[in-house]
Each structure stands twice: as structure tokens, then as C-alpha cells.
Design an enzyme around this catalytic site. Structure first.
Site, PDB file in Angstrom:
ATOM      1  N   ASN A  77       0.861  -1.180   0.000  1.00 26.69           N
ATOM      2  CA  ASN A  77       0.000   0.000   0.000  1.00 26.69           C
ATOM      3  C   ASN A  77       0.898   1.231   0.000  1.00 26.69           C
ATOM      4  OD1 ASN A  77      -1.840   2.014   0.483  1.00 26.69           O
ATOM      5  ND2 ASN A  77      -2.476   1.279   2.518  1.00 26.69           N
ATOM      6  N   LYS A  79       0.075   4.234  -0.350  1.00 23.42           N
ATOM      7  CA  LYS A  79      -0.598   5.401   0.266  1.00 23.42           C
ATOM      8  C   LYS A  79      -0.392   6.641  -0.602  1.00 23.42           C
ATOM      9  CE  LYS A  79      -0.258   3.151   4.705  1.00 23.42           C
ATOM     10  NZ  LYS A  79      -0.185   3.251   6.137  1.00 23.42           N
ATOM     11  N   GLU A 163      -6.838   4.461   7.808  1.00 22.24           N
ATOM     12  CA  GLU A 163      -6.719   5.904   7.521  1.00 22.24           C
ATOM     13  C   GLU A 163      -8.003   6.438   6.900  1.00 22.24           C
ATOM     14  OE1 GLU A 163      -3.034   5.312   5.504  1.00 22.24           O
ATOM     15  OE2 GLU A 163      -2.144   4.826   7.447  1.00 22.24           O
ATOM     16  N   GLY A 250       2.095   2.118  10.773  1.00 26.37           N
ATOM     17  CA  GLY A 250       3.001   3.254  10.634  1.00 26.37           C
ATOM     18  C   GLY A 250       3.684   3.669  11.924  1.00 26.37           C
ATOM     19  N   SER A 290       3.250  -2.202  10.404  1.00 27.47           N
ATOM     20  CA  SER A 290       4.688  -2.204  10.684  1.00 27.47           C
ATOM     21  C   SER A 290       5.384  -3.511  10.306  1.00 27.47           C
ATOM     22  CB  SER A 290       4.953  -1.843  12.155  1.00 27.47           C
ATOM     23  OG  SER A 290       4.535  -0.503  12.398  1.00 27.47           O
TER      24      SER A 290
HETATM   25  P1  PGA Z   1       2.700   0.189   7.654  1.00 29.37           P
HETATM   26  O1  PGA Z   1       1.248   0.375   7.011  1.00 29.37           O
HETATM   27  O2  PGA Z   1       3.268  -1.083   7.074  1.00 29.37           O
HETATM   28  O3  PGA Z   1       3.468   1.413   7.229  1.00 29.37           O
HETATM   29  O4  PGA Z   1       2.524   0.100   9.121  1.00 29.37           O
HETATM   30  C1  PGA Z   1       0.421  -0.725   6.801  1.00 29.37           C
HETATM   31  C2  PGA Z   1      -0.855  -0.291   6.156  1.00 29.37           C
HETATM   32  O5  PGA Z   1      -1.297   0.837   6.387  1.00 29.37           O
HETATM   33  O6  PGA Z   1      -1.464  -1.058   5.385  1.00 29.37           O
END
Ligand code: PGA
Length: 334
Positions: A77, A79, A163, A250, A290
Site C-alpha cells: 500500500n 498510500k 486511515e 506506521g 509495521s
Molecule cells: P505500515 O502500514 O506497514 O506502514 O505500518 C500498513 C498499512 O497501512 O497497510
């Protein structure tokens, strides 16, 4: 004995009320196993039968230990990150990476770069959008329709991401509607769920996740009188459930393999009770929050973790490849 917590699940109230005892900071199965409660025992019988089902599945997947019978699935992802240049570098890194063959790989670029990625990325990797509208396109300023996504080469859409829920304010019903529409049009859905830290600390992890599952499943189902409920979509093959605890996204605070496995088992059990044993077995339940090149192997070893949804680490081609290839840690000596 823990307090019984009310639940809106049909037919799953007894299980759900006991599942809340596992939520968040539960101590261990042992404490519960010592309970004399009949309904607690019946909950464990349910989990036991799930585990037997999982073991039985291993028979037809002799080298890969997975509770679900679907293929390992890893999504990236991206984002709201990237530029034409950085995305071109990421695509070239992904194109030159060696990826295990028994993994479905999907990346979700920002909308404006989907065409660029589709024109340059190897066909080995499919493309997802990060959102879609609830129905056909038209006078919906700023939205993007499922038909447009398909037209531009997307095979998947990520819906219900934390999100979108917690920053943008999308609710279960709205997300369920989007998922039902995308599925009805043949787009695969990466259906995200997950609890906030305070919900975990309040012992509500399972309640929250089941409520979010119900919003997806409820929209996926309709009742044909006098028959029992049937799936509104031809199959659940195009749905991947992404369990992403919000506190892990995140933040660098990954869930432990045990924490993730515990929720994945409960979700599979929920699918078994509320949809069917077959769907519970086939549906991929992936973990997100993460995940990185260093922690993916231990997570992947968990029987009910069928892959990952990766944010930050998916922006680095070689690290994302390591995460994809963590499927090898599921493989056991034949
Ligand atoms: P992250 O995000 O790996 O940066 O924690 C995961 C996600 O939002 O799908």
C-alpha cells in the site's frame, strides 16, 4: 470469569462474549481452559474444531503450513507517497526482484500513478486502487468509480483502511457498500479491519473486528426467502481480509506473531460460523501494521497468517521482495 459483553452478532453471541476474554491483553488460553463454564467449553470446542480443520487442510498443501487453503498474498500500500521518478525507480526494483512463485502480489499506487505503473510493472504483480466509489460513476466530484479502475487495469481495491476510517471518517456501512459494489463488478477487495489501541486496552478487540467483518459480510449477503441467506457475490475468492491493528500501522510497533495469530484464528472462526467452513478455509487473512523485512518471517510462520498488507516497507523494492519471499518461512521439511 470475565464480564459478558453484548454483541450484535446473530447466532454468535455466546462465542463473541467469550472471545472478548481473549481480546487485547488477555493472559492466556490456560486461564480460560480452567474455567468450568459450559459456554466457555463450547467456545474451546469451536476453536478445537477449527484447528482440526486447519490441520486437515495441511494435507492438501503438503509443504506449506497454512490454515487457509488460499495462496499466500502480499499487498503493498503505497498510500499518498511518490513522484513519477521515485515510482519509476520502485517499479524497476520490483521488476528486477526474484519473487517466489507461490505468492499473489499486489501493489496499490496513488490513483494518479496507476497508469504509469500499469504500463511499466511486470505482469507478475497486480495493481490495486486505494479506494473506490460506492456505485457507478457520475456527478460525484473527486471520486473514482470501479468501472474506471477496471478500465485502467486495476484488479483489486483496498477498502476500509484505518486511515479512511479514522482520518477521513468512513463508517462500516459506507465501507460495506463500497465493498459490495466493487465485488459485484468483479474487482477483488482487500477488506481492512482492526482495532484502535484504546479498544484493545479495553478488551474490545474481537468485538470491534467482528463488527467490521459483519459490515462486509452483511453487505455481501442477502436473504432469498424462504431459503437461508446466500452470498450476494458468486464467491468469496475475491476477498482478502487484512487485519491491521490501528496501533501498529506506521508506528513501528508490530503486533507479536502470537497477537496477530490470535485474532486471525478468531476471524477464521467467525467466518466459519457466519458464512461457511469452506469460506473460512479459503479466505486469505493477511496481517498489516509495521511489517518489515526483519519481522515478516516470524509472522509468516503463524498458521493463520496468509500474507501481509505492507505500507512503509513496500516503498523499498528489495525489502518488499523480502516480505513477499517470507512465504518460504512457512515451508516445512516435507
Ligand atoms: P505500515 O502500514 O506497514 O506502514 O505500518 C500498513 C498499512 O497501512 O497497510
Amino acid at each position: 470469569m470475565a464480564a459478558v459483553v453484548s454483541t450484535s452478532l446473530n447466532g454468535g453471541a455466546a462465542i463473541s462474549s467469550h472471545l472478548t476474554q481473549f481480546s487485547g491483553l488477555r493472559k492466556s488460553f490456560l486461564k480460560l481452559e480452567s474455567s468450568n463454564s459450559n459456554s466457555t467449553q463450547s467456545f474451546f470446542q469451536n476453536i478445537d474444531s477449527h484447528l482440526r480443520l486447519a490441520s486437515a487442510n495441511k494435507g492438501c498443501r503438503s509443504v506449506v503450513t497454512m490454515a487457509g487453503s488460499g495462496k499466500f498474498f502480499v499487498g503493498g500500500n503505497w498510500k499518498c507517497n511518490g513522484t513519477k521518478d521515485s515510482i519509476s525507480k520502485l517499479v524497476s526494483d520490483l521488476n528486477s526482484a526474484t519473487l517466489e512463485s507461490d505468492v499473489d502480489v499486489v501493489v496499490a499506487p496513488p490513483f494518479v500513478y496507476i497508469d504509469q505503473v500499469n504500463n511499466s510493472l511486470s505482469g507478475r504483480i497486480e495493481i490495486a486502487a486505494q479506494n473506490s466509489w460506492t456505485g457507478k460513476g457520475g456527478a460525484f466530484t473527486g471520486e473514482i468509480s470501479v468501472e474506471q479502475l477496471k478500465d485502467i487495469g486495476c484488479k483489486w481495491v483496498i477498502l476500509g483502511h484505518s486511515e479512511r476510517r479514522h482520518v477521513i471518517g468512513e463508517d462500516d456501512q459506507f465501507i460495506g457498500k463500497k465493498a459490495a459494489y466493487a465485488l459485484s463488478e468483479g474487482l477483488g477487495v482487500i477488506a481492512c479491519i482492526g482495532e484502535l489501541l484504546e479498544e484493545r486496552e479495553a478488551g474490545k478487540t474481537f468485538d470491534v473486528c467482528f463488527k467490521q467483518m459483519k459490515a462486509y459480510a452483511g453487505k455481501f449477503r442477502h436473504t432469498v426467502s424462504p431459503s437461508p441467506p446466500v452470498d450476494a457475490v458468486p464467491s468469496w475468492d475475491k476477498i482478502v481480509i487484512a487485519y491491521e491493528p490501528v496501533w501498529a500501522i506506521g508506528t513501528g510497533k508490530v503486533a507479536t506473531p502470537e497477537q496477530a495469530q490470535e485474532v486471525h484464528v478468531a476471524l477464521r472462526d467467525w467466518l466459519s460460523k457466519n458464512v461457511s467452513a469452506e469460506v473460512a478455509s479459503k479466505t486469505r487473512i493477511i496481517y498489516g501494521g509495521s511489517v518489515n523485512g526483519g519481522n515478516c518471517a516470524e509472522l509468516a510462520k503463524q498458521e493463520d497468517i496468509d500474507g501481509f498488507l505492507v505500507g512503509g516497507a513496500s516503498l523499498k523494492g528489495p525489502e518488499f521482495a523480502t516480505i513477499i519471499n517470507s512465504v518460504t518461512s512457512k515451508k516445512v521439511a516435507a
